[in-house]
Write an enzyme that holds these catalytic residues in place. Structure first.
Site, PDB file in Angstrom:
ATOM      1  N   ASN A 125      55.699  14.201  -7.926  1.00 33.46           N
ATOM      2  CA  ASN A 125      54.908  13.101  -8.356  1.00 33.46           C
ATOM      3  C   ASN A 125      55.113  12.034  -7.052  1.00 33.46           C
ATOM      4  O   ASN A 125      55.987  11.482  -6.940  1.00 33.46           O
ATOM      5  CB  ASN A 125      55.621  12.430  -9.497  1.00 33.46           C
ATOM      6  CG  ASN A 125      54.409  11.561 -10.101  1.00 33.46           C
ATOM      7  OD1 ASN A 125      54.972  10.582 -11.302  1.00 33.46           O
ATOM      8  ND2 ASN A 125      53.184  11.526  -9.923  1.00 33.46           N
ATOM      9  N   ASN A 154      47.146   3.564  -9.557  1.00 30.26           N
ATOM     10  CA  ASN A 154      46.696   5.013  -9.587  1.00 30.26           C
ATOM     11  C   ASN A 154      45.774   5.402  -8.358  1.00 30.26           C
ATOM     12  O   ASN A 154      45.202   4.526  -7.558  1.00 30.26           O
ATOM     13  CB  ASN A 154      46.140   5.220 -10.936  1.00 30.26           C
ATOM     14  CG  ASN A 154      47.121   5.145 -12.058  1.00 30.26           C
ATOM     15  OD1 ASN A 154      48.152   5.621 -11.928  1.00 30.26           O
ATOM     16  ND2 ASN A 154      46.553   4.286 -12.963  1.00 30.26           N
ATOM     17  N   CYS A 199      55.827   3.777 -14.106  1.00 30.50           N
ATOM     18  CA  CYS A 199      56.057   5.212 -13.714  1.00 30.50           C
ATOM     19  C   CYS A 199      57.554   5.490 -13.655  1.00 30.50           C
ATOM     20  O   CYS A 199      58.150   4.848 -12.650  1.00 30.50           O
ATOM     21  CB  CYS A 199      55.188   5.760 -12.483  1.00 30.50           C
ATOM     22  SG  CYS A 199      55.353   7.455 -12.029  1.00 30.50           S
ATOM     23  N   GLY A 200      58.147   6.560 -14.228  1.00 28.97           N
ATOM     24  CA  GLY A 200      59.402   6.672 -14.172  1.00 28.97           C
ATOM     25  C   GLY A 200      59.705   7.371 -12.810  1.00 28.97           C
ATOM     26  O   GLY A 200      60.912   7.311 -12.481  1.00 28.97           O
ATOM     27  N   HIS A 248      50.927   7.501 -24.333  1.00 24.91           N
ATOM     28  CA  HIS A 248      50.908   8.888 -24.267  1.00 24.91           C
ATOM     29  C   HIS A 248      50.564   9.334 -25.515  1.00 24.91           C
ATOM     30  O   HIS A 248      50.733   8.922 -26.501  1.00 24.91           O
ATOM     31  CB  HIS A 248      52.372   9.324 -23.785  1.00 24.91           C
ATOM     32  CG  HIS A 248      52.686   8.776 -22.423  1.00 24.91           C
ATOM     33  ND1 HIS A 248      52.565   9.585 -21.303  1.00 24.91           N
ATOM     34  CD2 HIS A 248      53.267   7.957 -21.985  1.00 24.91           C
ATOM     35  CE1 HIS A 248      53.044   8.853 -20.276  1.00 24.91           C
ATOM     36  NE2 HIS A 248      53.491   7.736 -20.644  1.00 24.91           N
ATOM     37  N   ASN A 256      47.439   9.080 -21.327  1.00 31.51           N
ATOM     38  CA  ASN A 256      48.031  10.120 -20.533  1.00 31.51           C
ATOM     39  C   ASN A 256      48.372  10.935 -21.308  1.00 31.51           C
ATOM     40  O   ASN A 256      48.729  10.974 -22.540  1.00 31.51           O
ATOM     41  CB  ASN A 256      49.419   9.456 -20.105  1.00 31.51           C
ATOM     42  CG  ASN A 256      49.208   8.306 -18.976  1.00 31.51           C
ATOM     43  OD1 ASN A 256      48.656   8.410 -17.756  1.00 31.51           O
ATOM     44  ND2 ASN A 256      49.659   7.051 -19.638  1.00 31.51           N
ATOM     45  N   GLU A 288      47.300  12.644 -16.122  1.00 31.64           N
ATOM     46  CA  GLU A 288      47.414  11.336 -16.073  1.00 31.64           C
ATOM     47  C   GLU A 288      46.185  10.731 -16.047  1.00 31.64           C
ATOM     48  O   GLU A 288      45.308  10.862 -15.258  1.00 31.64           O
ATOM     49  CB  GLU A 288      48.433  10.832 -15.042  1.00 31.64           C
ATOM     50  CG  GLU A 288      49.811  11.350 -14.964  1.00 31.64           C
ATOM     51  CD  GLU A 288      50.775  10.584 -14.028  1.00 31.64           C
ATOM     52  OE1 GLU A 288      50.915   9.579 -14.349  1.00 31.64           O
ATOM     53  OE2 GLU A 288      51.400  11.436 -13.433  1.00 31.64           O
ATOM     54  N   ARG A 289      45.984   9.380 -16.883  1.00 34.35           N
ATOM     55  CA  ARG A 289      44.933   8.413 -16.534  1.00 34.35           C
ATOM     56  C   ARG A 289      44.991   8.144 -15.195  1.00 34.35           C
ATOM     57  O   ARG A 289      45.961   7.453 -14.761  1.00 34.35           O
ATOM     58  CB  ARG A 289      44.879   7.278 -17.721  1.00 34.35           C
ATOM     59  CG  ARG A 289      46.128   6.411 -17.813  1.00 34.35           C
ATOM     60  CD  ARG A 289      45.722   5.440 -18.596  1.00 34.35           C
ATOM     61  NE  ARG A 289      47.066   4.444 -18.574  1.00 34.35           N
ATOM     62  CZ  ARG A 289      47.170   3.173 -19.089  1.00 34.35           C
ATOM     63  NH1 ARG A 289      45.985   2.810 -19.969  1.00 34.35           N
ATOM     64  NH2 ARG A 289      48.197   2.485 -19.092  1.00 34.35           N
ATOM     65  N   CYS A 310      55.602  13.567 -14.540  1.00 38.14           N
ATOM     66  CA  CYS A 310      55.066  11.961 -14.949  1.00 38.14           C
ATOM     67  C   CYS A 310      56.573  11.929 -16.025  1.00 38.14           C
ATOM     68  O   CYS A 310      57.082  12.624 -16.893  1.00 38.14           O
ATOM     69  CB  CYS A 310      54.037  12.019 -15.915  1.00 38.14           C
ATOM     70  SG  CYS A 310      53.737  10.669 -16.593  1.00 38.14           S
ATOM     71  N   GLY A 311      57.371  10.707 -15.540  1.00 37.48           N
ATOM     72  CA  GLY A 311      58.443  10.419 -15.796  1.00 37.48           C
ATOM     73  C   GLY A 311      58.515   9.751 -17.333  1.00 37.48           C
ATOM     74  O   GLY A 311      59.251  10.308 -18.358  1.00 37.48           O
ATOM     75  N   GLY A 325      55.882  10.320 -19.136  1.00 35.92           N
ATOM     76  CA  GLY A 325      55.417  11.301 -20.070  1.00 35.92           C
ATOM     77  C   GLY A 325      56.408  12.287 -20.403  1.00 35.92           C
ATOM     78  O   GLY A 325      56.293  12.818 -21.716  1.00 35.92           O
TER      79      GLY A 325
END
Length: 276
Positions: free
Chosen positions: A11, A62, A71-72, A162, A193, A211-212, A220-221, A223
């Site tokens: 990512n 984004n 965002c993780g 999510h 997401n 991801e949106r 995606c963290g 996610g």
């Protein structure tokens, strides 16, 4: 504009040190630098900024220019950046985000951060706070019709929304074709997401994500956290889960006593450069 491209489980984002640089139009800049043919190539743009309430602030955009709350994978890279580049000597940090202040524990080897543990906070399951339009709250295995197909979704917010779908084979799905129908579904007023997941064992999940604002990404963290918690809510897994993503693996642990989720994963520098 000097930048550093970094990635966590594939990512990837373009990181700018706003202690030294000024980005006048981050929305437009995010679109340009994210383009993988005419730009640097990334899932988005991350600005590392001063904070009055935490050690640092993370602002992220984004690939389509929209601003993201959290965002993780990106926040782990922020932790690596500020430590590796001498902006802090701390290995326990606080980072301000639009989803609140997040706490990081940095793991260091040979003077460099190789992974980080992030306190991702308490998962939100109240439908209107995610937000999702639903007849029940929390939204667990709730029916939804997408492109004429009835499916079951479990919805969780980790500071961003999510919807998790448990499927037979996420690797076989054509996400480029089906992803936008989920992201822009009428039941998700702020878009969504979308995670497509399969539980392999009580402690292992395979997941892909749409991801949106970015489309499919390698990881995606938030996610992965939402997916793990959705699996727990449905009784599919234990409280500690390895989530296998296209770009790598994340360890997600739900602490029932604290009612928070911890995420452990890698962070790496790809290259540095200057954008004109």
């Amino acid at each position: 504009m000097k930048f550093t491209k970094m990635q966590g489980c594939g990512n990837d984002y373009v990181y700018v040190n706003c202690f030294c640089e000024t980005v006048g139009n981050p929305e437009e800049t995010a679109i340009k630098v994210s383009d993988r043919h005419f730009g640097i190539g990334a899932d988005g743009l991350v600005l590392i900024c001063p904070s009055e309430i935490a050690d640092f602030q993370m602002k992220m955009y984004n690939a389509d220019g929209s601003q993201a709350q959290m965002c993780g994978n990106a926040i782990r890279c922020v932790g690596k950046y500020v430590y590796d580049y001498g902006m802090t000597e701390k290995t326990e940090l606080t980072i301000e985000t639009l989803a609140g202040i997040k706490k990081l524990e940095l793991h260091v080897k040979d003077g460099k951060v190789f992974e980080a543990v992030v306190n991702m906070g308490t998962p939100i399951v109240e439908a209107k706070k995610i937000p999702v339009t639903a007849s029940v709250s929390p939204v667990i295995a709730e029916p939804i019709t997408v492109d004429g197909r009835e499916e079951r979704m479990t919805c969780v917010s980790m500071g961003n929304p999510h919807a998790v779908f448990f499927v037979d084979n996420p690797l076989a799905l054509d996400l480029e074709k089906i992803g936008p129908a989920y992201e822009h579904h009428v039941r998700f007023p702020e878009r969504i997401n979308t995670e497509f997941a399969k539980v392999e064992e009580r402690n292992t999940i395979i997941m892909r994500v749409w991801e949106r604002g970015a489309g499919e990404t390698l990881a995606c963290g938030t996610g992965a956290c939402a997916c793990a918690y959705a699996a727990i809510l449905n009784g599919y897994t234990d409280d500690s889960v390895t989530v296998k993503l296209l770009g790598g693996e994340l360890l997600i642990r739900y602490d029932r006593n604290e009612n928070v989720i911890y995420m452990t994963g890698p962070a790496a520098v790809v290259f540095e450069g200057e954008w004109e």
